[in-house]
Design an enzyme around this catalytic site. Structure first.
Site, PDB file in Angstrom:
ATOM      1  N   ASP A   1      -7.878  20.891   8.411  1.00 40.39           N
ATOM      2  CA  ASP A   1      -7.728  19.655   7.638  1.00 40.39           C
ATOM      3  C   ASP A   1      -6.609  19.927   6.642  1.00 40.39           C
ATOM      4  O   ASP A   1      -6.822  20.557   5.607  1.00 40.39           O
ATOM      5  CB  ASP A   1      -9.041  19.290   6.936  1.00 40.39           C
ATOM      6  CG  ASP A   1      -8.932  17.969   6.176  1.00 40.39           C
ATOM      7  OD1 ASP A   1      -7.792  17.530   5.913  1.00 40.39           O
ATOM      8  OD2 ASP A   1      -9.974  17.385   5.848  1.00 40.39           O
TER       9      ASP A   1
ATOM     10  N   PHE B   1     -16.337  17.350   4.123  1.00 38.44           N
ATOM     11  CA  PHE B   1     -15.664  16.198   3.534  1.00 38.44           C
ATOM     12  C   PHE B   1     -16.317  14.958   4.148  1.00 38.44           C
ATOM     13  O   PHE B   1     -16.674  14.957   5.328  1.00 38.44           O
ATOM     14  CB  PHE B   1     -14.153  16.204   3.765  1.00 38.44           C
ATOM     15  CG  PHE B   1     -13.503  15.031   3.080  1.00 38.44           C
ATOM     16  CD1 PHE B   1     -13.350  15.031   1.705  1.00 38.44           C
ATOM     17  CD2 PHE B   1     -13.126  13.908   3.791  1.00 38.44           C
ATOM     18  CE1 PHE B   1     -12.817  13.926   1.053  1.00 38.44           C
ATOM     19  CE2 PHE B   1     -12.591  12.806   3.136  1.00 38.44           C
ATOM     20  CZ  PHE B   1     -12.436  12.812   1.772  1.00 38.44           C
ATOM     21  N   THR B   2     -16.443  13.898   3.356  1.00 35.87           N
ATOM     22  CA  THR B   2     -17.223  12.715   3.760  1.00 35.87           C
ATOM     23  C   THR B   2     -16.886  12.213   5.167  1.00 35.87           C
ATOM     24  O   THR B   2     -17.734  12.234   6.060  1.00 35.87           O
ATOM     25  CB  THR B   2     -16.998  11.579   2.748  1.00 35.87           C
ATOM     26  OG1 THR B   2     -15.592  11.372   2.594  1.00 35.87           O
ATOM     27  CG2 THR B   2     -17.592  11.924   1.381  1.00 35.87           C
TER      28      THR B   2
ATOM     29  N   LYS C   1      -1.980  11.647   1.139  1.00 36.30           N
ATOM     30  CA  LYS C   1      -2.108  12.629   0.046  1.00 36.30           C
ATOM     31  C   LYS C   1      -0.791  13.398  -0.072  1.00 36.30           C
ATOM     32  O   LYS C   1       0.166  12.870  -0.590  1.00 36.30           O
ATOM     33  CB  LYS C   1      -3.285  13.569   0.306  1.00 36.30           C
ATOM     34  CG  LYS C   1      -4.507  12.952   0.994  1.00 36.30           C
ATOM     35  CD  LYS C   1      -5.341  12.045   0.144  1.00 36.30           C
ATOM     36  CE  LYS C   1      -6.492  11.344   0.845  1.00 36.30           C
ATOM     37  NZ  LYS C   1      -7.402  12.069   1.672  1.00 36.30           N
TER      38      LYS C   1
ATOM     39  N   TYR D   1       7.628  -1.561  20.318  1.00 39.56           N
ATOM     40  CA  TYR D   1       6.231  -1.244  20.616  1.00 39.56           C
ATOM     41  C   TYR D   1       6.103   0.206  21.088  1.00 39.56           C
ATOM     42  O   TYR D   1       5.179   0.912  20.718  1.00 39.56           O
ATOM     43  CB  TYR D   1       5.662  -2.196  21.672  1.00 39.56           C
ATOM     44  CG  TYR D   1       4.157  -2.006  21.836  1.00 39.56           C
ATOM     45  CD1 TYR D   1       3.266  -2.732  21.041  1.00 39.56           C
ATOM     46  CD2 TYR D   1       3.643  -1.069  22.724  1.00 39.56           C
ATOM     47  CE1 TYR D   1       1.906  -2.539  21.140  1.00 39.56           C
ATOM     48  CE2 TYR D   1       2.271  -0.868  22.829  1.00 39.56           C
ATOM     49  CZ  TYR D   1       1.410  -1.608  22.040  1.00 39.56           C
ATOM     50  OH  TYR D   1       0.055  -1.404  22.136  1.00 39.56           O
TER      51      TYR D   1
ATOM     52  N   ARG E   1     -18.388  12.200  -7.355  1.00 38.26           N
ATOM     53  CA  ARG E   1     -18.476  13.118  -6.222  1.00 38.26           C
ATOM     54  C   ARG E   1     -19.756  13.923  -6.452  1.00 38.26           C
ATOM     55  O   ARG E   1     -19.727  15.003  -7.017  1.00 38.26           O
ATOM     56  CB  ARG E   1     -17.246  14.035  -6.151  1.00 38.26           C
ATOM     57  CG  ARG E   1     -16.082  13.420  -5.387  1.00 38.26           C
ATOM     58  CD  ARG E   1     -16.418  13.185  -3.932  1.00 38.26           C
ATOM     59  NE  ARG E   1     -15.330  12.618  -3.138  1.00 38.26           N
ATOM     60  CZ  ARG E   1     -15.452  11.550  -2.363  1.00 38.26           C
ATOM     61  NH1 ARG E   1     -16.572  10.850  -2.335  1.00 38.26           N
ATOM     62  NH2 ARG E   1     -14.466  11.141  -1.605  1.00 38.26           N
TER      63      ARG E   1
ATOM     64  N   PHE F   1     -21.085   5.617  -0.965  1.00 39.92           N
ATOM     65  CA  PHE F   1     -20.417   5.621  -2.273  1.00 39.92           C
ATOM     66  C   PHE F   1     -19.370   4.525  -2.401  1.00 39.92           C
ATOM     67  O   PHE F   1     -19.080   4.070  -3.495  1.00 39.92           O
ATOM     68  CB  PHE F   1     -19.783   6.990  -2.547  1.00 39.92           C
ATOM     69  CG  PHE F   1     -18.767   7.415  -1.524  1.00 39.92           C
ATOM     70  CD1 PHE F   1     -19.167   8.028  -0.347  1.00 39.92           C
ATOM     71  CD2 PHE F   1     -17.417   7.199  -1.738  1.00 39.92           C
ATOM     72  CE1 PHE F   1     -18.233   8.408   0.602  1.00 39.92           C
ATOM     73  CE2 PHE F   1     -16.471   7.587  -0.783  1.00 39.92           C
ATOM     74  CZ  PHE F   1     -16.886   8.183   0.383  1.00 39.92           C
TER      75      PHE F   1
END
Ligand SMILES: *Cc1c(COP(=O)(O)O)cnc(C)c1O
Length: 462
Positions: free
Chosen positions: A219, A128-129, A262, A76, A386, A452
């Site tokens: 980011d 970015f969303t 990514k 843990y 998009r 979306f």
């Protein structure tokens, strides 16, 4: 036969295991699309032949990463894998303190809550969303300060991810630097089509923000792909390695949010990394509320191990050249067929300009959503919208109308072959041939957040 004139790129790996795909008939696809409400997010993956919905969590892990899963320390607290990940983030990216999160948006939530006060302005190189939504939920307002070239799909400027410092200065003059907690700086700007920011621009941004006491939060979801374009295009970097460039980018920022799904080629995972102890202390405290203890942040030990190994693989020059090479291969095929795409070709996918592809469909009838549905119907290739659907609504309820109305063909890392790319380009070209007959869609169900993902549509019949 003519003599070869170049050495082509090829994959720096070979295939050890395969996953069989289901081939569908046009009738099956028609039924599936209708059931999905003309939203490719609502298709069952089993009904998809080549899945270019996203490059997020869809990459193929290496045998090393799979072995790493077996080395999971599922304690843990204080898992061995957490310390391995922390060491890797320090070594490869240079950030001092690490807070793992279940994925990128977990990190966005935490950093937004810590740094943004209600009424603050958060400038960034295109929204970015999930990033913008967390900034808004924390009481901030996002302001786009990307260069104008980024909004023009025809413009071939090599660094369309750059920040317009004049736009930033206007915001500083208007609101004062105290109202601007940080600049939200993305590498390889997703919504602009995977377009890079140059190191020259980032250095100028760094100098300016330092003078005004404004942080830069990075980011870094696709930082290695951005580094590839710097190596290919920016003077003085042609002989630097991807690793060196990545480290230099990170060194110019104060902290970062990462979706490891990514660049880092894992199926789940992310982190927040910062250099300031006080921000770290708060983040370490908040992560317990939203994700899990600060040494696992919603992840299993094995996930952290696979992420640490993936990060190292992601900054290999051979990997990134083949990765981006495949994307460029698909883009050049599309151009050959006359399909209008965003240029220059970006790092993680091809973005088809739906406004140009379907000029007879107004933005209120969702041209990009329509095109994504048509491509699926033609061949079982899944892409995503998009455009106006993804852009959503402003806090006051009005629609955002983005200039770019795109269909994204995102290429998962190390998953598909060149022959798959041929099928994708051919299918898009087939739909292009019959574009005049295509009609738009109307939205019949709209969720409140990030619409979306779950919105449903019907074909317009007149
Ligand atoms: C995917 C992505 C995110 C969010 O990460 P998740 O892991 O999907 O939560 C943030 N920024 C960019 C640029 C992304 O592509």
């Amino acid at each position: 036969m003519s003599k070869p004139t170049k050495h082509s790129w090829a994959e720096p790996y070979k295939i050890k295991m395969v996953e069989l795909l289901k081939m569908t008939t046009p009738a099956q696809r028609k039924k599936a699309m209708k059931e999905a409400g003309f939203n490719t997010f609502l298709l069952r993956s089993e009904d998809v032949y080549i899945d270019l919905l996203t490059d997020s969590g869809t990459g193929a892990m290496s045998d090393q990463q799979w072995s790493g899963l077996m080395m999971g320390d599922e304690a843990y607290a204080g898992s061995r894998n957490f310390y391995h990940l922390e060491e890797t983030v320090r070594e490869i990216y240079g950030y001092k303190y690490l807070v793992p999160t279940h994925q990128g948006r977990g990190a966005e939530n935490i950093i937004s809550k810590i740094l943004i006060k209600p009424g603050d302005i958060v400038p960034g190189n295109m929204y970015f969303t999930t990033t913008r939504l967390h900034q808004e939920l924390a009481g901030g307002r996002f302001e786009d300060i990307i260069i104008d070239e980024a909004h023009d799909p025809e413009n071939e400027f090599p660094f369309k991810g750059n920040i317009d410092l004049n736009k930033l200065e206007k915001l500083v003059k208007k609101y004062g630097a105290k109202k601007i907690p940080y600049v939200s700086m993305a590498t390889s700007v997703n919504m602009a089509g995977g377009q890079p920011i140059s190191l020259k621009n980032l250095k100028e941004l760094r100098a300016y923000t330092k003078k005004h006491g404004i942080r830069i939060i990075h980011d870094m979801t696709r930082v290695a792909e951005n580094a590839h374009f710097i190596q290919q295009r920016e003077k003085g970097y042609e002989h630097k390695t991807i690793r060196e460039i990545v480290k230099e980018i990170c060194s110019l920022t104060n902290g970062a949010t990462m979706s490891a799904k990514k660049d880092a080629i894992v199926n789940i995972g992310g982190f927040l990394a910062v250099n300031d102890w006080d921000v770290f202390e708060e983040a370490r405290n908040l992560v317990v509320v939203y994700e899990g203890l600060h040494t696992y942040g919603g992840l299993a030990g094995r996930d952290m191990e696979a992420m640490a190994i993936g990060i190292r693989e992601s900054v290999s020059d051979a990997h990134i050249h083949a990765r981006v090479g495949q994307v460029i291969y698909l883009g050049e095929k599309m151009i050959e067929y006359g399909v209008p795409i965003v240029k220059p070709i970006g790092g993680h996918g091809i973005f088809v300009d739906a406004k140009k592809f379907l000029p007879h469909i107004p933005q209120d009838h969702f041209p990009a959503q329509t095109l994504a549905a048509e491509i699926y119907l033609d061949s079982g290739v899944r892409t995503m919208e998009r455009g106006v659907v993804s852009a959503g609504r402003k806090p006051n309820g009005e629609n955002y109308y983005p200039k770019l109305e795109l269909v994204r063909f995102t290429i998962p890392r190390r998953v598909y072959t060149q022959a798959h790319m041929d099928v994708v380009a051919e299918s898009t070209a087939m739909v292009f041939e019959k574009r005049n007959k295509i009609k738009g869609l109307k939205m019949i169900y709209e969720p409140k957040y990030l619409r979306f993902f779950q919105a449903r549509f019907e074909r317009i019949t007149d």
